[in-house]
Design an enzyme around this catalytic site. Structure first.
Site, short mmCIF file in Angstrom:
data_model
loop_
_atom_site.label_atom_id
_atom_site.label_comp_id
_atom_site.label_asym_id
_atom_site.label_seq_id
_atom_site.Cartn_x
_atom_site.Cartn_y
_atom_site.Cartn_z
N SER A 1 0.81 -1.22 0.00
CA SER A 1 0.00 0.00 0.00
C SER A 1 0.84 1.27 0.00
O SER A 1 0.30 2.36 -0.14
CB SER A 1 -0.94 0.02 1.21
OG SER A 1 -0.25 0.35 2.38
N LYS B 1 1.23 4.00 7.33
CA LYS B 1 0.46 4.83 6.40
C LYS B 1 0.91 6.28 6.54
O LYS B 1 1.62 6.65 7.48
CB LYS B 1 -1.04 4.76 6.71
CG LYS B 1 -1.68 3.39 6.53
CD LYS B 1 -1.85 3.02 5.08
CE LYS B 1 -2.63 1.73 4.92
NZ LYS B 1 -1.95 0.56 5.44
#
Length: 464
Positions: free
Chosen positions: A118, A156
């Site tokens: 990701s 993230k």
């Protein structure tokens, strides 16, 4: 004086550290020189250490520190960090030797190995190692290691929005993780550097079909669940009902029910993402799951709930499906003793989620649940016997369970999806109650049984 092999190993370590900024493992040294035993490598390293060329931490795989050239620092390698979905926090007692110049002058630091894709647009790839400075705060746009729900860690980009925190992947095909105020959230640190460990893989992109693609309903579809679901239009399903394989070694016709656990939940996370995409706003997802194991208890219902919440689905309720199977139990543990008694689950869960909002829009005239049914079904303790006619499937739904979910959570004319359709109970009940359906299963055998059951139901209705 060094032997020829000792010099070769020392030169390899120097070059490896220069290229990667951290030390190799014994296995990597052995592989480079074609040695079958890491014991031989360890012996060479002991000799190099005795001669003053390096030092090592005992039983630490990447702790080789050269005593010449640029100084190295031992940084704790605490395990894995997911650059995908959040995963269970891990703390392995390891260290990694890192060039001192990689670290700021002050602070506490640790390293984590990345799994997932990701963050590929930030050039953080599966297998890379991130160096992290411990701190509890971050600025918008910084890459953070975060602990979510006191259980899951994830990597993230951090953004504080009005009323919530957004954890943004660096992959255009993936959705952000939304952390609202009712969830536990803690920043563990910020990424200060990335240690590359290999060639960057191609970014994973998830191409969604156009919203105006026509939905084909009332079909038994035999195929891979993800391949088929990615062909379904956005915002096209009113109710999804399913029970995935529990990964406990059941004898399915065409599925490995004993995957590595992280592989298993990662696979299902992709299915849940597609489920959210195809649901209409207000659409519901009823997920049947049970905790597995007695000695090694695996709380699948917790893990799947966390996955759905990370996707932004609203957790509406949980229904207890009491299966009334206690008379068949054989595992008591320490019978009549508190030494080590076993609790054998005689129930399963139906976890109910909705997409974006609580209300499912529809024509009130198409609500076909009776007053008596509504009163009965609204009690979240459902006593329903398991299905006894298995039709070749190890764990078919009982029709009563699907009837209740269908009537309680959808209108007549709605579309009901079962992405692990098995032998077709959801399709049959949808047809029986005036709903459209989509049935998906990878097994040709199960799909054939589902089609036979559906044909029989259609013939029955024609006789009414």
């Amino acid at each position: 004086m060094l032997t020829k092999r000792q010099k070769q190993i020392l030169d390899f370590i120097r070059g490896y550290i220069k290229e990667n900024s951290y030390a190799p493992t014994l296995e990597e040294i052995a592989e480079n020189f074609g040695l079958s035993s890491i014991g031989t490598v360890a012996e060479h390293l002991e000799n190099l250490e005795a001669k003053g060329y390096l030092k090592r931490e005992d039983n630490q795989p990447r702790s080789i520190d050269l005593l010449e050239g640029e100084p190295m620092v031992q940084v704790p390698l605490l395990g894995l960090i997911s650059a995908g979905q959040p995963m269970e926090a891990i703390e392995d007692k390891e260290t990694i030797a890192v060039l001192e110049e990689k670290l700021p002058k002050s602070g506490n630091f640790f390293a984590l190995k990345v799994t997932g894709n990701s963050m590929v647009d930030e050039n953080i790839n599966d297998g890379d190692i991130v160096l992290v400075k411990e701190q509890k705060t971050a600025e918008n746009g910084q890459r953070v290691v975060a602990l979510v729900d006191n259980y899951n860690t994830t990597l993230k980009k951090f953004y504080r929005e009005k009323g919530y925190v957004r954890l943004q992947p660096a992959n255009k095909g993936l959705e952000p993780v939304i952390i609202k105020r009712d969830r536990e959230f803690d920043i563990q640190g910020i990424v200060i550097d990335v240690i590359k460990t290999g060639a960057a893989p191609k970014p994973i992109r998830y191409e969604h079909v156009r919203k105006d693609k026509k939905l084909q309903v009332n079909k038994i579809i035999c195929g891979d669940v993800l391949e088929v679901m990615r062909e379904l239009p956005d915002d096209s399903i009113h109710l999804a009902i399913t029970s995935p394989p529990y990964n406990v070694g059941k004898d399915y016709d065409n599925h490995d029910d004993k995957m590595e656990y992280q592989e298993y939940i990662n696979w299902l996370y992709e299915v849940w993402k597609e489920t959210k995409r195809v649901l209409i706003p207000g659409g519901r997802f009823a997920l049947n799951i049970a905790p597995t194991g007695i000695r090694d208890f695996v709380p699948l219902h917790h893990d799947f709930t966390n996955q759905m919440r990370n996707l932004g689905m609203k957790f509406r309720t949980e229904i207890i499906w009491y299966k009334q199977t206690m008379l068949k139990r054989t595992a008591w543990g320490s019978f009549k003793s508190p030494s080590n008694p076993h609790i054998v689950p005689s129930w399963e869960y139906i976890l109910v989620f909705s997409k974006d909002k609580d209300k499912l829009d529809g024509n009130p005239k198409m609500a076909d649940i009776t007053r008596e049914e509504f009163m009965k079904f609204s009690d979240g303790f459902w006593q329903i016997q398991p299905e006894t006619k298995r039709k070749g499937h190890p764990a078919p739904f009982p029709e009563e369970l699907i009837y209740r979910l269908t009537k309680y959570y959808s209108y007549k004319g709605n579309v009901v999806l079962d992405m692990f359709g098995g032998t077709g109970t959801v399709a049959v009940i949808a047809a029986r109650t005036g709903r459209d359906f989509i049935h998906i299963d990878v097994s040709k055998q199960y799909c054939e049984v589902a089609q036979e059951r559906l044909d029989k139901e259609i013939r029955r209705q024609k006789l009414l």
